[in-house]
Design a protein around this motif. Structure first.
Motif, mmCIF file in Angstrom:
data_model
loop_
_atom_site.group_PDB
_atom_site.id
_atom_site.type_symbol
_atom_site.label_atom_id
_atom_site.label_comp_id
_atom_site.label_asym_id
_atom_site.label_seq_id
_atom_site.Cartn_x
_atom_site.Cartn_y
_atom_site.Cartn_z
ATOM 1 N N ALA A 186 0.943 -1.221 -0.071
ATOM 2 C CA ALA A 186 -0.051 -0.019 -0.131
ATOM 3 C C ALA A 186 0.754 1.354 0.075
ATOM 4 O O ALA A 186 0.376 2.340 -0.493
ATOM 5 N N ASN A 187 2.072 1.203 0.708
ATOM 6 C CA ASN A 187 2.883 2.302 0.700
ATOM 7 C C ASN A 187 3.292 2.992 -0.752
ATOM 8 O O ASN A 187 3.538 4.041 -0.795
ATOM 9 N N SER A 210 0.244 10.737 -3.178
ATOM 10 C CA SER A 210 0.909 12.049 -2.728
ATOM 11 C C SER A 210 1.423 12.905 -3.562
ATOM 12 O O SER A 210 1.270 14.202 -3.693
ATOM 13 N N THR A 230 0.287 4.984 -1.738
ATOM 14 C CA THR A 230 0.099 6.197 -0.855
ATOM 15 C C THR A 230 1.204 7.215 -1.355
ATOM 16 O O THR A 230 0.602 8.403 -1.393
ATOM 17 N N TYR A 267 -3.036 -0.415 6.510
ATOM 18 C CA TYR A 267 -2.123 -0.080 5.493
ATOM 19 C C TYR A 267 -3.065 0.664 4.368
ATOM 20 O O TYR A 267 -2.751 1.649 3.740
ATOM 21 N N TRP A 268 -4.062 -0.074 3.836
ATOM 22 C CA TRP A 268 -4.789 0.185 2.918
ATOM 23 C C TRP A 268 -6.055 1.005 3.156
ATOM 24 O O TRP A 268 -6.408 1.828 2.159
ATOM 25 N N SER A 293 -4.039 -0.046 -8.332
ATOM 26 C CA SER A 293 -4.219 -0.078 -6.728
ATOM 27 C C SER A 293 -5.102 -0.960 -6.407
ATOM 28 O O SER A 293 -4.735 -1.835 -5.266
#
Length: 344
Positions: free
Chosen positions: A262-263, A270, A266, A322-323, A292
């Protein structure tokens, strides 16, 4: 003793984390290269593994240097005090590189004897920022499970998804993200180093193990000016039963690495906000969202089929952490558990 008369043309970057058992085999694919103007950068990413002779990463590299009488500036060794993840290991290697081009080589794979020559000649002829060659996928066909067979077939299809000819500017990014006319794997390619560095400048530090190819290639393809595909085999990829498979997962530490996929998204969503409005089209944003969903769907498949029942409740909560719980529930309730979109 071999001495470097000038700066190398290609930096071969090898990250290592508990893959010492295959590292020497990987390194052995370098001396036979018909193109000799290369350097190799090995990054020990906090690894504590050993080979069959109980040699650690540094000793394996030293043994390799001595066998071929390579100087230290031909075979560079970098060591992280702790494990930072594949993304940061590759970042360290690219930062330390001195060549014009970068070739990513994983520590359980190999280059073929003419790999660097094929890639470099194509780069020089086309002045491409990215040269993409074909890959051989190797596995034990006699003793493999049905899952490994399916995995090998999937990876071979993706790895050899190569655009025949040239792509320019926005066509490279669209080709990767929207049209899927070439794969986003970093291996099997040659990159102009300045392009790779520019891509990394948009990616903050992250302990990233899964989907990090997707993260890096997102920005590499975004800023590249020319891509060229070649039909030559340039990479030998070995299939094993690593943690990306559906092998039983019995501890949360291993599951955390999978959840941290998930990072990548993210970071992407971002960083995209920092670009000027209109930089990314609606189709591109929809494609990114689709990826995703596909990656989360794969995580959920692993949760359902691979995670031990004893830790499944905690594992699902970690996935939600995380998600995002709403996103996890949305994917669970929709058809994305059988995603049509293939991960790259």
């Amino acid at each position: 003793m071999i001495k470097l008369k000038s700066l190398p043309k290609i930096s071969v970057c090898i990250p290592v984390f508990n893959s010492e058992a295959t590292l020497f085999r990987t390194l052995e694919s370098l001396p036979p290269q018909t193109f000799t103007e290369w350097e190799c950068i090995i990054v020990n990413d906090g690894s504590n593994g050993k080979d069959l002779y109980q040699n650690d990463c540094k000793k394996i590299v030293t043994r390799f240097r001595k066998k071929y009488k390579f100087p230290k500036n031909k075979i560079l060794y970098i060591e992280h005090r702790k494990n930072l993840g594949l993304l940061e290991a590759r970042r360290s290697a690219v930062f330390a590189a001195s060549a014009q081009y970068i070739c990513i080589l994983d520590s359980d794979d190999e280059l073929l004897p003419e790999s660097l020559e094929f890639l470099y000649k194509a780069a020089q002829k086309s002045d491409a920022d990215i040269v993409h060659g074909a890959s051989e996928i190797l596995y034990d066909k006699k003793n493999c499970s049905e899952e490994i067979l399916m995995r090998a077939s999937s990876i071979e299809k993706k790895a050899n998804n190569i655009y025949e000819g040239e792509l320019l500017n926005q066509g490279i990014f669209d080709g990767f993200l929207v049209k899927s006319n070439h794969s986003g794997f970093l291996w099997g390619k040659l990159f102009r180093r300045e392009l790779y560095l520019k891509a990394l400048s948009y990616i903050p530090f992250s302990n990233c193990v899964f989907a990090e190819d997707f993260l890096q290639y997102f920005f590499i393809s975004l800023f590249a000016k020319k891509y060229t595909g070649i039909e030559n085999n340039v990479y030998r990829y070995y299939i094993d039963s690593g943690i990306s498979s559906l092998a039983k997962i019995e501890d949360l530490q291993k599951w955390q690495k999978i959840s941290s996929t998930a990072n990548v998204f993210t970071i992407l969503f971002s960083v995209i906000k920092e670009f000027s409005p209109g930089t990314f089209s609606q189709n591109q944003m929809e494609a990114l969202r689709s990826f995703s969903k596909s990656y989360l769907a794969n995580n959920l498949k692993q949760l359902n089929e691979a995670v031990d029942e004893k830790i499944k409740t905690e594992a699902r909560q970690m996935l939600c952490d995380y998600w995002g719980e709403d996103f996890v529930e949305y994917i669970e309730e929709n058809t994305y558990l059988n995603p049509a979109r293939e991960q790259q």
